[in-house]
Design a protein around this motif. Structure first.
Motif, mmCIF file in Angstrom:
data_model
loop_
_atom_site.group_PDB
_atom_site.id
_atom_site.type_symbol
_atom_site.label_atom_id
_atom_site.label_comp_id
_atom_site.label_asym_id
_atom_site.label_seq_id
_atom_site.Cartn_x
_atom_site.Cartn_y
_atom_site.Cartn_z
ATOM 1 N N ARG A 155 0.924 -1.324 -0.071
ATOM 2 C CA ARG A 155 -0.038 -0.198 -0.013
ATOM 3 C C ARG A 155 1.002 1.338 -0.019
ATOM 4 O O ARG A 155 0.476 2.330 -0.640
ATOM 5 C CB ARG A 155 -0.996 -0.214 1.177
ATOM 6 N N ARG A 156 1.982 1.160 0.703
ATOM 7 C CA ARG A 156 2.878 2.473 0.734
ATOM 8 C C ARG A 156 3.515 2.540 -0.890
ATOM 9 O O ARG A 156 3.478 3.948 -1.304
ATOM 10 C CB ARG A 156 4.005 2.173 1.647
ATOM 11 N N ILE A 157 4.024 1.590 -1.216
ATOM 12 C CA ILE A 157 4.512 1.795 -2.597
ATOM 13 C C ILE A 157 3.279 2.337 -3.707
ATOM 14 O O ILE A 157 3.580 3.207 -4.307
ATOM 15 C CB ILE A 157 4.940 0.354 -3.219
ATOM 16 N N ALA A 158 2.072 1.662 -3.384
ATOM 17 C CA ALA A 158 1.025 2.314 -4.214
ATOM 18 C C ALA A 158 0.708 3.598 -3.751
ATOM 19 O O ALA A 158 0.629 4.861 -4.868
ATOM 20 C CB ALA A 158 -0.301 1.398 -4.146
ATOM 21 N N LEU A 159 0.689 4.331 -2.501
ATOM 22 C CA LEU A 159 0.616 5.441 -2.258
ATOM 23 C C LEU A 159 1.512 6.464 -2.801
ATOM 24 O O LEU A 159 1.354 7.727 -3.301
ATOM 25 C CB LEU A 159 0.539 5.816 -0.785
ATOM 26 N N ALA A 160 2.899 6.022 -2.444
ATOM 27 C CA ALA A 160 4.111 6.881 -3.186
ATOM 28 C C ALA A 160 4.041 7.105 -4.533
ATOM 29 O O ALA A 160 4.188 8.150 -5.150
ATOM 30 C CB ALA A 160 5.380 6.027 -2.765
ATOM 31 N N ARG A 161 3.262 6.035 -5.445
ATOM 32 C CA ARG A 161 3.096 6.029 -6.960
ATOM 33 C C ARG A 161 2.066 7.215 -7.027
ATOM 34 O O ARG A 161 2.170 7.890 -7.823
ATOM 35 C CB ARG A 161 2.897 4.755 -7.230
ATOM 36 N N ALA A 162 1.221 7.130 -6.533
ATOM 37 C CA ALA A 162 -0.047 8.220 -6.304
ATOM 38 C C ALA A 162 0.588 9.640 -6.225
ATOM 39 O O ALA A 162 0.150 10.562 -7.036
ATOM 40 C CB ALA A 162 -1.238 7.627 -5.541
ATOM 41 N N LEU A 163 1.321 9.549 -5.366
ATOM 42 C CA LEU A 163 1.785 10.848 -4.747
ATOM 43 C C LEU A 163 2.704 11.602 -6.147
ATOM 44 O O LEU A 163 2.984 12.564 -6.081
ATOM 45 C CB LEU A 163 2.632 10.940 -3.564
ATOM 46 N N LEU A 164 3.648 10.741 -6.845
ATOM 47 C CA LEU A 164 4.214 11.066 -7.843
ATOM 48 C C LEU A 164 3.268 11.550 -9.013
ATOM 49 O O LEU A 164 3.983 12.539 -9.632
ATOM 50 C CB LEU A 164 5.069 9.890 -8.340
ATOM 51 N N SER A 165 2.276 11.049 -9.257
ATOM 52 C CA SER A 165 1.358 11.641 -10.388
ATOM 53 C C SER A 165 0.786 13.214 -9.842
ATOM 54 O O SER A 165 0.549 13.424 -8.761
ATOM 55 C CB SER A 165 0.086 10.648 -10.293
ATOM 56 N N PRO A 166 1.012 13.842 -10.926
ATOM 57 C CA PRO A 166 0.314 15.233 -10.882
ATOM 58 C C PRO A 166 -1.083 15.384 -10.756
ATOM 59 O O PRO A 166 -1.542 16.571 -10.855
ATOM 60 C CB PRO A 166 1.061 15.967 -12.051
ATOM 61 N N ALA A 167 -1.941 14.415 -10.879
ATOM 62 C CA ALA A 167 -3.218 14.412 -10.915
ATOM 63 C C ALA A 167 -3.740 14.893 -9.669
ATOM 64 O O ALA A 167 -3.620 15.134 -8.699
ATOM 65 C CB ALA A 167 -3.959 12.937 -10.885
ATOM 66 N N PRO A 168 -4.825 15.815 -10.106
ATOM 67 C CA PRO A 168 -5.571 16.526 -9.061
ATOM 68 C C PRO A 168 -6.362 15.924 -8.188
ATOM 69 O O PRO A 168 -6.787 16.441 -6.986
ATOM 70 C CB PRO A 168 -6.288 17.860 -9.913
ATOM 71 N N PHE A 169 -6.868 14.730 -8.457
ATOM 72 C CA PHE A 169 -7.545 13.975 -7.791
ATOM 73 C C PHE A 169 -6.958 12.700 -7.042
ATOM 74 O O PHE A 169 -6.195 12.132 -7.863
ATOM 75 C CB PHE A 169 -8.801 13.481 -8.476
ATOM 76 N N LEU A 170 -7.294 12.333 -5.725
ATOM 77 C CA LEU A 170 -6.642 11.201 -5.132
ATOM 78 C C LEU A 170 -7.925 10.346 -4.662
ATOM 79 O O LEU A 170 -8.602 10.954 -3.848
ATOM 80 C CB LEU A 170 -5.681 11.664 -4.100
ATOM 81 N N LEU A 171 -7.897 9.150 -5.160
ATOM 82 C CA LEU A 171 -8.880 8.338 -4.821
ATOM 83 C C LEU A 171 -8.380 6.757 -4.216
ATOM 84 O O LEU A 171 -7.613 6.172 -4.837
ATOM 85 C CB LEU A 171 -9.879 7.712 -5.995
ATOM 86 N N LEU A 172 -8.807 6.654 -2.906
ATOM 87 C CA LEU A 172 -8.139 5.479 -2.119
ATOM 88 C C LEU A 172 -9.171 4.562 -1.493
ATOM 89 O O LEU A 172 -10.219 5.254 -1.018
ATOM 90 C CB LEU A 172 -7.418 6.116 -0.746
ATOM 91 N N ASP A 173 -8.998 3.427 -1.983
ATOM 92 C CA ASP A 173 -9.909 2.374 -1.589
ATOM 93 C C ASP A 173 -9.451 1.201 -0.528
ATOM 94 O O ASP A 173 -8.506 0.632 -0.864
ATOM 95 C CB ASP A 173 -10.401 1.649 -2.932
#
Length: 193
Positions: A125-143
């Motif tokens: 999950r931490r790898i996935a969260l770090a990956r999401a943080l790298l993205s410049p996308a304005p929305f963060l969706l977490l399941d």
């Protein structure tokens, strides 16, 4: 899952927790927003216009994070291949990956198989969260990002998520009151009758 009579509004930069037990439709809401599930009735709008999908505008962390055979660095760069070393270091720090990287020979260059063998659920999950943080996308969706974690691991990941949610519009599907507590607003979902 079938959702009925669900209505809520999310302001830019707000963190909303979709709180409810398993089967209440939390994941279905996120899938609707990503265009992964069909909308059979009602509307989803963004800025007053119909929304087809947030897929190109959202960083997505699902319950079973995608891992590829390759290095941890390559797994992180899936979200933003052009990210530089400084951005990677920041994402690693925010996601709390330093202890895991310090314990693995090669750190970011350590290799993984596609199943993530040798990683705990929290590390995935931490790898996935770090990956999401790298993205410049304005929305963060977490399941369900803290599902099946012990209290200590959950608390550490909640702190990382709270930091990650700053300056983004964030939706978190969870059954955890502790995780929902970091939200600016909570939408309670109940299982369909």
């Amino acid at each position: 899952h079938r959702l009925a009579r669900l209505s809520f509004h999310v302001e830019p930069g707000e963190t909303v927790a979709l709180l409810g037990p398993s089967g209440s439709g939390k994941t279905s809401v996120l899938h609707l927003l990503l265009g992964l599930a069909p909308l059979s009735a009602g509307t989803i709008e963004a800025g007053g216009a119909p929304l087809v999908s947030l897929a190109g505008q959202a960083s997505w962390v699902g319950q079973h994070p995608l891992l590829i055979a390759g290095t941890i660095r390559e797994n992180l760069l899936l979200a933003h291949p052009q990210a530089d070393d400084l951005a990677i270091r920041r994402a690693v720090a925010m996601a709390g990956l330093h202890p895991m990287l310090a314990s693995r020979p090669g750190g970011l260059n350590a290799t993984l198989d596609a199943r993530g063998s040798g990683l705990s659920g929290g590390e995935r999950r931490r790898i996935a969260l770090a990956r999401a943080l790298l993205s410049p996308a304005p929305f963060l969706l977490l399941d369900e990002p803290t599902a099946h974690l012990d209290a200590v691991a959950e608390a550490a990941l909640i702190a990382a998520i709270a930091h990650a949610a700053k300056a983004r519009t964030t939706l978190i599907a969870t059954h955890s009151p502790a995780l929902a507590a970091i939200a600016t607003r909570i939408v309670h979902l109940e299982p369909a009758a």
